[in-house]
Design an enzyme around this catalytic site. Sequence first.
Site, short mmCIF file in Angstrom:
data_model
loop_
_atom_site.label_atom_id
_atom_site.label_comp_id
_atom_site.label_asym_id
_atom_site.label_seq_id
_atom_site.Cartn_x
_atom_site.Cartn_y
_atom_site.Cartn_z
N CYS A 24 -23.48 31.90 -21.54
CA CYS A 24 -23.91 32.62 -22.73
C CYS A 24 -25.27 32.58 -23.04
CB CYS A 24 -23.05 32.50 -23.69
SG CYS A 24 -22.75 30.95 -24.29
N HIS A 68 -21.69 29.52 -28.98
CA HIS A 68 -22.15 30.88 -28.51
C HIS A 68 -23.59 31.20 -29.01
CE1 HIS A 68 -21.28 34.64 -26.63
NE2 HIS A 68 -21.48 35.22 -27.67
#
Length: 320
Positions: A81, A157
């Site tokens: 990510c 994230h």
Amino acid sequence: MVLDRIGSSVFTELIRAFNVHGTQVEEVWSLDTLEDLKPIYGLIFLFKWQGGNDSSRLHPDADLSIDENVYFAKQVIHNACATQAILSILLNCPMINLGTDLESFKDFTKEFDPDNKGLAMSNSELIRGVHNSFARSDPFMMDSSGSSSSEKEDIFHFISYVPIQGALYELDGLSAGPVNLGPCTEDNWLEKVRPVIEERMARYTSSEIRFNLLALIKNRDEVYRTRIQEIEGRLHHANDTNNSLELMQLRDEREDLLRQIEFERIKFKRYERENSLRKHNFIPFIYNMIRILAERGELQARIEYARKETTKRIRERRRE
């Protein structure tokens, strides 16, 4: 994605590894300091992942349609990510010189749908190679679920915020699409993004304070040297007009900029060392050190000493 693995040094080296020049990444310690970092091409926000809190669910009323001006790729790589977040900015900023390789990748995939863009990223030798070079112990692998490999480990994230063609977008590879957060301009997009980030933070309990915000900005060395050139021109004029006060102020500013350039040089040297150590595999060294201590009959004594020192430090901290 473990929180302490990714910072400005890693992102800056990622960009360099993509052969993109003229940019760098800086950590933002306060939203009040964003103006000091201009020009800012995009922001990357790091937060603790909680299942089902992707951007499309958090903004149910937002426009998720795929605009041809927005390069949006679905995340199909389990632990990339961070790589995808920086690419989301790079591939959406026409002001950035991407270099031959990344520009070719963008041109080849620009007509793909988000899923195939994500697959193209996973199959790109350039992107795969750069990602793996910064992921010593984490394999570059496919994961359609977007879930973590360990339920016990906190998962973090990365998402990106970028102004594109007069609109502010939140780009999250786990989202159903690019989230259009409304109109903005190059001058006011930082004002528009601030409440969005603050709302993201407010969604968590008071016990969760692990956030990180990074800015993709123009290379500071270039910014400072451009300013020095402007000062040199003004110095000539001030000297011709015998303006002593202006001369002093300009010379002081030039000296400060030269110090900032030296600071950037030292900082980038530190980045190189940090990333070298980060990517190095110390397991063989640790294994052999433990083996040698055991062969010498010193291992148990070292363990006991470490245990006593740890207990001592814990007691001292409790008394503070």
